[in-house]
Design a protein around this motif. Structure first.
Motif, short mmCIF file in Angstrom:
data_model
loop_
_atom_site.label_atom_id
_atom_site.label_comp_id
_atom_site.label_asym_id
_atom_site.label_seq_id
_atom_site.Cartn_x
_atom_site.Cartn_y
_atom_site.Cartn_z
N PRO A 15 11.43 32.20 5.50
CA PRO A 15 10.82 32.25 3.76
C PRO A 15 12.26 32.56 3.08
O PRO A 15 11.95 32.50 2.01
CB PRO A 15 9.39 32.77 3.34
CG PRO A 15 9.70 33.59 4.62
CD PRO A 15 10.08 33.83 6.01
N TYR A 91 7.57 19.96 7.34
CA TYR A 91 8.54 19.38 6.17
C TYR A 91 10.33 20.30 6.63
O TYR A 91 11.48 20.05 6.00
CB TYR A 91 8.53 19.86 4.99
CG TYR A 91 6.93 20.22 4.62
CD1 TYR A 91 6.12 18.14 3.93
CD2 TYR A 91 6.05 20.77 4.95
CE1 TYR A 91 5.10 18.00 4.08
CE2 TYR A 91 4.19 20.66 4.59
CZ TYR A 91 3.86 19.07 4.46
OH TYR A 91 3.06 19.78 3.91
N ILE A 167 -0.79 24.31 -1.31
CA ILE A 167 0.36 23.08 -1.89
C ILE A 167 2.18 23.29 -1.87
O ILE A 167 2.32 24.69 -2.02
CB ILE A 167 -0.20 22.65 -3.21
CG1 ILE A 167 -1.07 22.58 -3.39
CG2 ILE A 167 1.16 21.95 -4.25
CD1 ILE A 167 -2.23 21.91 -4.65
N PRO A 170 5.30 22.00 -5.32
CA PRO A 170 4.70 21.40 -6.49
C PRO A 170 5.58 21.50 -7.52
O PRO A 170 4.43 20.42 -8.18
CB PRO A 170 3.89 22.82 -6.92
CG PRO A 170 5.02 23.81 -6.49
CD PRO A 170 5.72 23.21 -5.47
N ALA A 199 2.86 31.61 -5.36
CA ALA A 199 4.04 32.52 -5.29
C ALA A 199 5.24 32.14 -5.53
O ALA A 199 5.27 30.77 -4.65
CB ALA A 199 3.15 33.39 -3.74
N LYS A 200 6.54 32.44 -5.94
CA LYS A 200 7.26 31.55 -5.76
C LYS A 200 8.11 32.91 -5.19
O LYS A 200 8.15 34.06 -5.06
CB LYS A 200 8.19 31.89 -7.72
CG LYS A 200 9.14 31.44 -7.60
CD LYS A 200 9.71 31.79 -9.33
CE LYS A 200 11.17 32.05 -9.01
NZ LYS A 200 11.64 33.14 -10.25
N ALA A 201 9.33 32.30 -3.94
CA ALA A 201 10.10 33.04 -3.92
C ALA A 201 10.49 34.00 -3.26
O ALA A 201 10.78 35.10 -3.33
CB ALA A 201 11.61 33.51 -4.77
N VAL A 202 9.05 34.07 -2.26
CA VAL A 202 8.87 35.04 -1.35
C VAL A 202 9.78 35.75 -0.54
O VAL A 202 10.61 35.08 0.48
CB VAL A 202 7.02 34.56 -0.67
CG1 VAL A 202 6.41 35.82 0.28
CG2 VAL A 202 5.94 34.31 -1.41
N THR A 227 8.12 27.47 -5.17
CA THR A 227 6.75 27.66 -5.18
C THR A 227 5.70 26.83 -4.41
O THR A 227 5.88 26.43 -4.03
CB THR A 227 6.61 28.23 -6.24
OG1 THR A 227 7.09 28.24 -7.20
CG2 THR A 227 5.46 28.60 -6.85
N THR A 228 4.60 28.05 -3.57
CA THR A 228 3.52 27.72 -2.67
C THR A 228 2.26 27.86 -3.71
O THR A 228 2.32 28.90 -4.00
CB THR A 228 3.63 28.04 -1.32
OG1 THR A 228 4.61 27.26 -0.94
CG2 THR A 228 2.69 28.22 -0.89
N1 SAH Z 1 9.45 24.19 6.32
C1 SAH Z 1 9.15 25.22 5.44
C2 SAH Z 1 8.24 24.19 3.91
C3 SAH Z 1 10.04 23.17 3.71
S1 SAH Z 1 9.15 22.98 1.79
C4 SAH Z 1 8.17 26.22 5.63
O1 SAH Z 1 7.61 26.13 7.07
O2 SAH Z 1 7.21 26.82 5.32
C5 SAH Z 1 9.56 23.60 1.08
C6 SAH Z 1 9.07 24.28 0.11
O3 SAH Z 1 9.07 25.12 0.57
C7 SAH Z 1 9.23 24.37 -1.37
O4 SAH Z 1 8.96 23.48 -2.35
C8 SAH Z 1 7.84 25.60 -1.08
O5 SAH Z 1 6.91 24.62 -1.97
C9 SAH Z 1 7.60 26.27 0.21
N2 SAH Z 1 8.84 27.65 0.44
C10 SAH Z 1 10.20 27.16 0.55
N3 SAH Z 1 9.92 28.47 0.82
C11 SAH Z 1 9.52 29.56 -0.04
C12 SAH Z 1 9.76 30.61 -0.11
N4 SAH Z 1 10.17 31.74 0.06
N5 SAH Z 1 8.08 31.59 -1.18
C13 SAH Z 1 7.46 30.18 -1.73
N6 SAH Z 1 7.57 29.03 -1.30
C14 SAH Z 1 8.38 29.06 -0.66
#
Ligand code: SAH
Length: 268
Positions: A15, A91, A167, A170, A199-202, A227-228
Motif C-alpha cells: 500500500p 488492477y 470501492i 472513487p 481511507a486515504k493514502a494508508v 482513497t479506498t
Molecule cells: N493493485 C492495487 C490497486 C490499484 S488500483 C491493490 O492491490 O490494492 C488503485 C486504487 O487502489 C486507488 O484508486 C485506491 O482506491 C486504492 N489504493 C491504493 N493504495 C492505497 C492506499 N495506500 N490507501 C488507500 N487506497 C489505496
C-alpha cells in the motif's frame, strides 16, 4: 529449447511504505538490473534501490509501454523488476504483461515470476479495525477500461448480495460525479446509516481515515485517487474506535456480556 531471456519479476509493492513490502519482494527488487514502474511507486521504494540499477519511471497511463519495455529488456537478457502498487494482480500489471507476452508468442520462453503484495484494501481494513471479516467484493469506479453500465450492474448485484463493498478509484481529476452516482445506486438496497470507512493514502505520511455512513461517503475532501472506501454489510457496526463486521459467531455462541468464563469452559 534454451533461451537466454532475462527474468521478469512482477512485484506487488503493497500500500505505500517500504515496511509493508514482503521479504521476497524486497529481495526480488534488489536482484533486478532494471526496475520499471509508475513514477510515484518508484519514488516510494527509492530507499531500497541502489545506484547500479537502471530505474525506468513511467507516467500513469503508460501501462502498455511499461509492459512492452519489460519484455524488450528481457529479450536483451536483462533481469527486470516490474513493480506495481498493492498486489500486481489486482488492477495491476500482471494480466497485461501476460497478455503481451502471449500476443508475441513468448509464453513459456520469457521467464516470469509473480511476487504478491498487500492489497490496499487489506491495509485499509487493518487501519479501521475489522470492517471486512466475511464475504466481500471490490468494485473500481474507474470507467477508463470498464463501461459505466457494467460498474452499475456490479454495484446493484453487490448491494443485493449484502456483501461488504470495497470501492477503489472513487474519484480522479476527470471523474468527480461517479461516487455520488454509485452511492445512489447502493442506497436503493442498503440502509443509509450503514457504516463506511474512507481511507486515504494508508501507510503513507499523508494517511487519513474517517469512519462515516453510506449516505455521507461523497461528502469528504479526502476522497481522491489514493482513497479506498469500505461500506459495511447488514452486520457491520462501529464503536468509539473501530468499524466491525460481525462474522456470525453470535449466532452460534452466547456473546453476551460477562460470559467469557462460560464460553471458555464450553470450548474446552
Ligand atoms: N493493485 C492495487 C490497486 C490499484 S488500483 C491493490 O492491490 O490494492 C488503485 C486504487 O487502489 C486507488 O484508486 C485506491 O482506491 C486504492 N489504493 C491504493 N493504495 C492505497 C492506499 N495506500 N490507501 C488507500 N487506497 C489505496
Amino acid at each position: 529449447m534454451h533461451y537466454n531471456y532475462g527474468k521478469i519479476t512482477v512485484i506487488g509493492t503493497g500500500p505505500g511504505d517500504a515496511d509493508h513490502l514482503s521479504k521476497k519482494a524486497l529481495e526480488s527488487i534488489k536482484e533486478a538490473e532494471i526496475v520499471i514502474g509508475y513514477s510515484s511507486y518508484l519514488k516510494q521504494i527509492d530507499s531500497i534501490l541502489n545506484e547500479n540499477q537502471e530505474k525506468m519511471p513511467f507516467n500513469m497511463k503508460d501501462e502498455i509501454k511499461r509492459c512492452e519495455t519489460a519484455v524488450k529488456k528481457s529479450l536483451e537478457g536483462k533481469t527486470v523488476a516490474l513493480v506495481s502498487g498493492g498486489d500486481a494482480g489486482i488492477y495491476g500489471m500482471s494480466g497485461l504483461l501476460l497478455e503481451i507476452i502471449d500476443k508475441e508468442s513468448l509464453t513459456g520462453k520469457v521467464p516470469v515470476e509473480f511476487v504478491p503484495g498487500i492489497p490496499a484494501f487489506c491495509a485499509v481494513s487493518a487501519a479501521a479495525g475489522a470492517p471486512i471479516t466475511n464475504d466481500f467484493c471490490v468494485i473500481s469506479l474507474s470507467n477508463l477500461l470498464t463501461p459505466w453500465k457494467d460498474i452499475e450492474k456490479r454495484l446493484r448485484a453487490a448491494a443485493a448480495g449484502d456483501f461488504v463493498i470495497i470501492i477503489y478509484n472513487p474519484k480522479s481529476m476527470k471523474r468527480k460525479e461517479e461516487l455520488t452516482m454509485a452511492k445512489n445506486i447502493l442506497l436503493e438496497n442498503i440502509e443509509k446509516d450503514t457504516p463506511a470507512v474512507i481511507a486515504k493514502a494508508v501507510t503513507r505520511p499523508d494517511e487519513e481515515i474517517v469512519i462515516t455512513t453510506l449516505e455521507n461517503i461523497d461528502k469528504f475532501d479526502i476522497v481522491s485517487m489514493n482513497t479506498t472506501i469500505v461500506i459495511g454489510n447488514g452486520n457491520t457496526y462501529v464503536n468509539d474506535l473501530y468499524m466491525i463486521t460481525r462474522r456470525g459467531y453470535g449466532n452460534k455462541y452466547d456473546l453476551s456480556k460477562n460470559n467469557i468464563d462460560k464460553n471458555i469452559a464450553e470450548e474446552n
